[in-house]
Design an enzyme around this catalytic site. Structure first.
Site, short mmCIF file in Angstrom:
data_model
loop_
_atom_site.label_atom_id
_atom_site.label_comp_id
_atom_site.label_asym_id
_atom_site.label_seq_id
_atom_site.Cartn_x
_atom_site.Cartn_y
_atom_site.Cartn_z
N HIS A 1 0.66 -1.21 -0.11
CA HIS A 1 0.11 0.20 0.04
C HIS A 1 0.94 1.38 -0.13
O HIS A 1 0.33 2.34 -0.22
CB HIS A 1 -1.12 0.13 1.20
CG HIS A 1 -0.44 0.17 2.50
ND1 HIS A 1 -0.31 -0.90 3.40
CD2 HIS A 1 0.00 1.34 3.23
CE1 HIS A 1 0.33 -0.37 4.41
NE2 HIS A 1 0.58 0.83 4.40
N ASP B 1 -0.10 -7.87 1.33
CA ASP B 1 0.18 -6.26 1.59
C ASP B 1 1.71 -6.24 1.64
O ASP B 1 2.56 -5.46 2.60
CB ASP B 1 -0.21 -5.65 2.81
CG ASP B 1 -0.29 -4.25 2.89
OD1 ASP B 1 0.16 -3.62 1.75
OD2 ASP B 1 -0.03 -3.61 4.13
N SER C 1 4.73 2.65 8.02
CA SER C 1 3.97 1.63 7.14
C SER C 1 5.53 1.15 6.16
O SER C 1 6.08 1.93 5.57
CB SER C 1 2.93 2.12 6.16
OG SER C 1 1.92 2.04 6.87
#
Length: 354
Positions: free
Chosen positions: A152, A182, A295
């Site tokens: 992402h 992911d 992230s």
């Protein structure tokens, strides 16, 4: 009886037999005749001491055996050493460690030691897409610039810029992505000699283990936080790439009106609607502070091994619809186990994925 005409003492006399006649000389003796040697202590001759002759050979034999044992022992130690030190053998034995930077023996077990060793292997990733710009993190796994991050973070990006801990900036290309897990792999252009991280074994992680998180929250490159592993195998549901324009990463500052990356945990949705296209993975839960921009960064054990890729965070303020700048960590962060990444590396390197 005839008398001998030989002068006495000229020849040796032999004993007579029972009839009184002179006996023939007896058969020669077969007893071993010991050679004689000059006596070093004085004139004349003497026999060498028998005990010395009997001991010398066993002593030499024992010495030879000892030397042989030393050679065999040394060879065994060398083989064991090579089996222990060889990374491929270590991985095959089940430790699953990929060679890279770890904490020195003197710094092992300290947050400062982990930060010092691993910070050079954690990068900031800036991605530009039609939805705007976003910031995330990544982990360098090869010296020529392979970097692991969340899918992402770079989904639908038209341009990717990577900043090292030194401040040096590279352009990067996407090698492979896996939206179901992911995960993504990108490659720097023209990089060499980079510090790399060691991928550990997340199956050995236990609740209560101390951990360190390194990333670029809110664009603050190389930010270090610490905590513990709070839980294992948490089901985290996230929106997949390209789902209703929400493919950008969780907790990332987006310019141009993009919304924060949504995820679901415990039956509740956070950071917006997860939409229809989602994927669920088992995550490590940690109370190490994760904030917007973490992230794709690293969750690290106290030996300096990567045990997870930070991927999601709970933020009550963002769930209520407030901006990302007011969102913060409340001790509920989630990371993709590193064993999931290792099992997916070949797929990512081949440019394949879900």
């Amino acid at each position: 009886m005839t008398e001998s005409q030989r002068p006495s003492g000229e020849y040796p006399m032999y004993p007579s037999y029972g009839n009184g006649e002179t006996a023939y000389p007896p058969p020669p003796s077969y007893q071993p005749v010991h050679p004689v040697f000059p006596d070093p202590m004085g004139p004349g001759v003497s026999e060498p001491p028998a005990p010395r002759r009997r001991v010398r050979k066993p002593v030499a034999l024992l010495a030879a055996v000892a030397i042989a044992a030393a050679i065999v022992g040394g060879g065994t130690a060398t083989v064991i050493g090579r089996l222990t030190d060889d990374p491929a053998t270590t991985a095959a034995a089940g430790s699953g460690v990929v060679p890279g930077t770890t904490v020195s023996q003197s710094d092992k077990g300290t947050v400062a030691g982990v930060a010092k060793a691993l910070s050079p292997a954690i990068v900031e990733i800036g991605a530009t897409s039609t939805a705007g710009q976003s910031t995330g993190s990544g982990v360098v796994i090869t010296s020529d610039g392979e970097i692991v991050t969340n899918n992402h973070v770079i989904a639908d990006a038209s341009q990717i810029k990577v900043t090292l801990s030194t401040g040096k900036t590279y352009s990067a290309d996407v090698v492979g992505t896996d939206a179901d897990k992911d995960l993504a792999l990108i490659k720097l252009q023209g990089a060499s000699g980079l510090k790399t991280a060691t991928l550990g074994d997340s199956s050995q992680v236990a609740v209560g283990d101390e951990v360190v998180a390194i990333g670029s929250p809110e664009g603050l490159t190389g930010t270090v936080t610490s905590g513990i592993v709070s839980a294992l195998d948490r089901d985290v549901t996230v929106a997949k790439e390209g789902d209703n324009g929400q493919s950008r990463g969780q907790g990332q500052e987006q310019q141009g009106g993009g919304r924060q990356w949504p995820f679901e945990f415990g039956g509740q949705q956070f950071n917006g609607d997860t939409g229809e296209s989602t994927t669920t993975y088992k995550a490590l839960q940690t109370d190490a502070s994760l904030n917007p921009g973490n992230s794709g960064g690293a969750l690290i054990n106290m030996n300096g091994e990567i045990i997870g890729i930070n991927s999601a965070m709970y933020s009550a303020s963002s769930a209520a619809g407030q901006g990302s700048s007011s969102a913060g960590s409340v001790g509920l962060g989630f990371a993709i186990p590193v064993n999931t990444l290792k099992a997916d590396l070949d797929t990512l390197r081949a440019g394949n994925g879900s």
